[in-house]
Write a protein that holds these residues in place. Structure first.
Motif, PDB file in Angstrom:
ATOM      1  N   GLN A 205      -5.123  12.095  -1.660  1.00 26.37           N
ATOM      2  CA  GLN A 205      -4.276  10.921  -1.440  1.00 26.37           C
ATOM      3  C   GLN A 205      -4.780  10.110  -0.239  1.00 26.37           C
ATOM      4  OE1 GLN A 205      -1.431   9.471  -3.101  1.00 26.37           O
ATOM      5  NE2 GLN A 205      -2.281   7.960  -1.682  1.00 26.37           N
ATOM      6  N   PRO A 206      -5.451   8.988  -0.500  1.00 27.33           N
ATOM      7  CA  PRO A 206      -5.856   8.144   0.632  1.00 27.33           C
ATOM      8  C   PRO A 206      -4.641   7.670   1.432  1.00 27.33           C
ATOM      9  CG  PRO A 206      -6.933   7.421  -1.381  1.00 27.33           C
ATOM     10  CD  PRO A 206      -5.889   8.434  -1.786  1.00 27.33           C
ATOM     11  N   LEU A 207      -4.868   7.493   2.715  1.00 27.76           N
ATOM     12  CA  LEU A 207      -3.797   7.111   3.634  1.00 27.76           C
ATOM     13  C   LEU A 207      -4.276   5.935   4.477  1.00 27.76           C
ATOM     14  CD1 LEU A 207      -1.085   7.837   5.151  1.00 27.76           C
ATOM     15  CD2 LEU A 207      -2.506   9.245   6.645  1.00 27.76           C
ATOM     16  N   ALA A 208      -3.390   4.982   4.691  1.00 32.26           N
ATOM     17  CA  ALA A 208      -3.725   3.862   5.573  1.00 32.26           C
ATOM     18  C   ALA A 208      -2.772   3.872   6.770  1.00 32.26           C
ATOM     19  CB  ALA A 208      -3.627   2.540   4.819  1.00 32.26           C
TER      20      ALA A 208
ATOM     21  N   SER B  68      -9.235   6.033   2.652  1.00 25.11           N
ATOM     22  CA  SER B  68      -8.366   6.153   3.824  1.00 25.11           C
ATOM     23  C   SER B  68      -8.838   5.173   4.897  1.00 25.11           C
ATOM     24  CB  SER B  68      -8.391   7.577   4.370  1.00 25.11           C
ATOM     25  OG  SER B  68      -7.501   8.389   3.631  1.00 25.11           O
ATOM     26  N   PHE B  69      -7.871   4.677   5.650  1.00 23.53           N
ATOM     27  CA  PHE B  69      -8.151   3.572   6.578  1.00 23.53           C
ATOM     28  C   PHE B  69      -7.346   3.762   7.851  1.00 23.53           C
ATOM     29  CE2 PHE B  69      -6.749  -0.518   8.318  1.00 23.53           C
ATOM     30  CZ  PHE B  69      -7.951  -1.192   8.467  1.00 23.53           C
ATOM     31  N   ILE B  70      -7.969   3.471   8.986  1.00 27.83           N
ATOM     32  CA  ILE B  70      -7.206   3.484  10.239  1.00 27.83           C
ATOM     33  C   ILE B  70      -7.588   2.296  11.103  1.00 27.83           C
ATOM     34  CG2 ILE B  70      -8.835   5.157  11.293  1.00 27.83           C
ATOM     35  CD1 ILE B  70      -6.381   6.141  12.990  1.00 27.83           C
ATOM     36  N   HIS B  71      -6.559   1.637  11.578  1.00 32.19           N
ATOM     37  CA  HIS B  71      -6.739   0.604  12.607  1.00 32.19           C
ATOM     38  C   HIS B  71      -6.036   1.092  13.855  1.00 32.19           C
ATOM     39  CE1 HIS B  71      -4.496  -2.797  14.655  1.00 32.19           C
ATOM     40  NE2 HIS B  71      -5.741  -2.964  15.033  1.00 32.19           N
TER      41      HIS B  71
ATOM     42  N   CYS C  21       4.847   3.558   9.769  1.00 33.87           N
ATOM     43  CA  CYS C  21       4.279   2.474   8.939  1.00 33.87           C
ATOM     44  C   CYS C  21       3.012   2.920   8.224  1.00 33.87           C
ATOM     45  CB  CYS C  21       3.997   1.217   9.764  1.00 33.87           C
ATOM     46  SG  CYS C  21       5.466   0.351  10.299  1.00 33.87           S
ATOM     47  N   LYS C  22       2.897   4.211   7.954  1.00 34.14           N
ATOM     48  CA  LYS C  22       1.745   4.700   7.183  1.00 34.14           C
ATOM     49  C   LYS C  22       1.993   4.396   5.701  1.00 34.14           C
ATOM     50  CE  LYS C  22       1.333   8.544  10.396  1.00 34.14           C
ATOM     51  NZ  LYS C  22       1.829   9.896  10.606  1.00 34.14           N
ATOM     52  N   ILE C  23       0.923   4.146   5.004  1.00 30.04           N
ATOM     53  CA  ILE C  23       1.030   3.884   3.567  1.00 30.04           C
ATOM     54  C   ILE C  23       0.078   4.816   2.821  1.00 30.04           C
ATOM     55  CG2 ILE C  23       0.509   2.187   1.758  1.00 30.04           C
ATOM     56  CD1 ILE C  23       3.058   1.493   3.203  1.00 30.04           C
TER      57      ILE C  23
END
Lengths: 393, 310, 101
Positions: A205-208, B68-71, C21-23
């Motif tokens: 599950q990718p997470l942003a 997956s991404f992080i700022h 606010c994680k998605i």
């Protein structure tokens, strides 16, 4: 099973870190906390931990890397002091708003300028509104015990917030004291393994993390974050209860020392509480009803509980080891007075600033404070509500 | 491995539409083509500095990133990415992560040349297995076209405006690519959106799959900040390369390689005259400004040819 | 706590906002329409197209879908009409309808 030893506060915290065996430590040296990453590096170098140590180029990057590693799914920590914490300021807020349970060992030291390497609380008090849980320690034993409890509080599902475990620079960080350590396996059993629910390296599950949130969301996000911080109060108590069963050492939100029947009460944070307790003992021996309340949990601030503990006090001294430049009070003074006001308690509260930049504070100094409280009651004259202790005129 | 453009275009799309980058944005084109360097079976964690790219690709509750991404903040993309990468190494050893992950950090020139340089320099020196990609549009575009140390000489920006006493930015631009080369990391390259994108595709794949730290500097035109018609971007990039304003080169384990040498090196004014930010250079009486610009381009080109032994 | 952002709108209560606010999503920006930004509109002339896919590489908006090495018609929910694809097409297979959405 406890192990008796003699350790500095820095060594004690480094040992707690070794026993926890975290996944990632990112750190940058700064007096007086340098010894923590230094000692921990030797644990890494000797294979005593499985931790990746990231020798970053600044405290800003230390916290930034910790945010990255914690978000990735790794139990992460760092240590710092003073200007190092100030340089982290921006990212402290990010760690908290992203709900990342990073642990930070803070060794309190005054903020520049003038530059000074000794203890006061200007660093952590400046960061008090960053959304971190803040726990303060009086001595080496407490610094160790608090660090062992840190992740249990921070990682709790109802909390998931970063935690700062504070101790006083040099006074406890460098001074060697007798200490009781827990066995490694007891610490590991108590802290447990870290299994985050959502993390960047979850292949299923990718997470942003870290969005731009427009006004429609930003306020709701902050309110939700507050709820998590409020939850930390009960979790801190629950974890302390389990810790007491393991160690025999009891902790609460704060410590009450001869406070129950005290007419004159002192509210204080950190190592000076030990000195103040000596003053309380001396005055009690002379028949005076004085007592002390030592803050452990400062964020979230247990205002209702503190007001209840102080309800019988006739005059109160709030001891701030920082100047907050509002011309009226320090941060502890502001919190305590607001808690008393909400509980409709209106005793005279004198806010003292003491110990800035490592200014020594003695038993005699605290006896003077209690004498001033007694005088205020007897003369019914509060005088100046905001005072400096041990200042040359 | 032989290069095959259609194979690369047939790869899965890793940047979803619906992001809020401007129409015709060069940064977005750069990102899409960099991500094509990833093998389809591999996963990635993307880090992004605060930038147009970040605020436009992850507006709560929508992410444009398939991975997956992080700022984190403006100046710490490299440090943040290094933390993610260190976590991967540890968790992989502990058997707590499946599959192969690659780590790519994106920053604009503001987040890379300027406020993020310290964090970048340190992450590269520590040689984390990651790629840092600067999409260089030559100004702080997100806050409204303020000059950066990547802004070219004489460019009209909102903090180096052309006026009675000003001819635009008075300083030359920083040579960040060369600075990164001096970190002695395994791979550094400079590229842009050139012709069929082969240059950027090959460099992205090499950067991503070279063990250790890699740095890519990608010139990515901004139609608003550079003031040109959106459709003209590929022509502007070609002119940047053919005038030797933005040469294509790579440095592999310290070996400088020139990837493209124009058979007919064009005068830099061919590149400048396409852009509104340089229009004052073409007013009567300003001819010497273009000469200064040309002289600097020629000087840097000569240095590059020497380094590449060309 | 559910981290799925797809159902979150600007009327969400603070109790239901995702933690930190994680998605937990991949590319859910697809739900957002950027096609209505368009001022000019590309027209795909399939019979002129030789499937070189150059247009795919220059699209900033991932709005030229590719399936098994073949491009399809534009994704008009997202295409912002920048016109780069039309300019690079060597075969005249994309025309811009100026001023038309």
């Amino acid at each position: 099973m406890s192990i008796k030893d003699r350790l500095s506060g820095n060594e004690a915290v480094a040992i707690a870190m070794r026993q926890i065996n975290p996944d990632v430590m990112s750190a940058f040296p700064i007096t007086p906390s340098t010894e923590i990453p230094q000692t921990f590096s030797s644990f890494v170098a000797n294979g005593q931990v499985d931790t990746a140590f990231i020798p970053v180029e600044s405290e800003h990057s230390a916290m930034s890397a910790a945010i990255g590693s914690q978000a990735a799914g790794a139990r992460s920590l760092t240590a710092t002091s003073s200007c190092g914490l100030a340089l982290m300021w921006e990212v402290l807020y990010v760690a908290a708003s992203n709900r990342l349970p990073i642990a930070l060992a803070l060794v309190n030291r005054t903020l520049s300028g003038p530059i000074n390497i000794n203890c006061d609380h200007s660093d952590s008090m400046g960061a008090r509104d960053s959304g971190w849980i803040q726990i303060y320690s009086e001595n080496n034993q407490e610094a160790y015990d608090n660090f062992v409890q840190a992740y249990r509080i921070a990682e709790h599902a109802a909390v998931r917030l970063p935690i700062m475990i504070c101790q006083d620079g040099f006074i406890t960080s460098a001074a060697v004291e007798n200490i009781e350590l827990l066995a490694d396996r007891d610490v590991q059993g108590f802290v447990g393994e870290y299994h985050p629910e959502s993390y960047l390296l979850n292949s299923k599950q990718p997470l942003a993390i870290g969005p731009y949130a427009v006004s429609a969301y930003c306020m709701e996000a902050k309110r939700a974050q507050l709820e998590a911080l409020k939850n930390a109060k009960q979790v801190t108590l629950d974890v302390a209860k389990e810790f007491a069963a393991l160690s025999g050492r009891e902790y609460g939100l704060f410590e009450e020392y001869k406070l129950a029947d005290a007419d004159y009460a002192m509210v204080i944070i950190g190592s000076a509480a030990g000195t103040a307790k000596d003053a309380v003992d001396q005055l009690r021996a002379a028949g005076q009803k004085v007592g002390l309340l030592k803050i452990r949990l400062f964020r979230p601030f247990p205002g209702e509980e503190i007001a209840a503990a102080l309800q019988k006090s006739k005059v109160i001294a709030c001891m701030d080891r920082t100047e907050s430049f509002n011309g009226r009070c320090g941060p502890l003074g502001a919190e305590v007075k607001s808690a008393l006001f909400d509980a409709q308690l209106m005793p005279p509260v004198i806010n003292y600033v003491y110990g800035l930049g490592g200014r020594d504070v003695t038993v005699e100094d605290f006896i003077t404070v209690f004498a001033q409280l007694a005088e205020i009651e007897q003369t019914n004259d509060g005088g100046k509500k905001y005072r400096y202790l041990s200042l040359r005129e | 491995m032989t290069y095959n453009f259609k194979e690369i275009m047939n790869k899965k799309e890793r940047l979803a539409p619906g992001h809020r980058m401007c129409a015709g944005c060069g940064g977005t084109i750069a990102v899409r083509n960099i991500l094509r360097g990833l093998r389809d079976q591999d996963q990635a964690v993307i880090t992004c500095a605060t930038s147009c790219l970040e605020v436009s690709t992850f507006m709560y509750p929508h992410t444009a990133w398939q991975d997956s991404f992080i700022h984190n903040t403006f100046e710490n993309a490299a440090a943040t990415c290094s933390g993610v990468q260190a976590a991967y190494e540890v968790l992989r050893k502990k058997g707590r992560v499946d599959g192969t992950y690659k780590f790519i950090a994106f920053g604009g020139d503001g987040g890379t040349y300027d406020i993020g340089l310290q964090s970048l320099s340190a992450a590269m020196e520590r040689n984390h297995d990651m790629v840092y990609v600067c999409y260089d549009n030559g100004a702080y575009m997100n806050t409204g076209i303020q000059r950066s140390s990547a802004t070219p000489l004489y460019a009209d920006t909102t903090t180096s405006p052309v006026g009675k006493l000003s001819k635009g930015k008075p300083q030359y631009r920083k040579d960040l690519t060369a600075i990164m080369v001096e970190h002695n990391i395994p791979y550094v390259a400079q590229t842009t959106l050139f012709r069929n994108m082969r240059d950027i595709h090959e460099k992205a794949a090499r950067a991503i799959y070279t063990p250790g730290a890699a740095f890519l500097n990608v010139m990515a035109p901004c139609p608003r900040g550079w003031v040109y018609e959106t459709a003209d971007i590929m022509e502007i990039c070609r002119l940047a390369v053919d005038t030797c304003y933005w040469p294509l080169f790579e440095v592999i384990e310290g070996q400088w390689v020139l990837n493209y040498k124009p058979t007919n090196k064009l005068p830099v004014e061919e590149f400048l005259k396409k852009q509104g930010r340089f229009k004052h250079l073409f007013k009567k009486g300003n001819e010497q400004l273009i000469e200064h610009f040309q002289a600097e381009v020629d000087k840097r080109w000569r240095v590059l040819l020497e380094r590449c032994g060309s | 706590m559910a981290m799925d952002g797809n159902k979150i709108t600007e009327t969400v209560s603070w109790r239901n906002i995702t933690e930190g606010c994680k998605i937990e999503a991949a590319g859910n920006s697809r739900l957002f329409n950027t096609g209505d930004w368009r001022v000019d509109t590309p027209v795909f002339i399939a019979e002129k197209c030789r499937q070189c896919l150059l247009c795919v590489s220059v699209c900033p908006d991932s709005s030229i879908p590719v399936d098994n090495y073949q491009r399809g018609d534009f994704d008009f929910m997202h295409c912002k009409g920048c016109g780069i694809c039309a300019k690079v097409c060597p075969f005249g297979a994309i025309e811009m309808k100026m001023g038309e959405r």
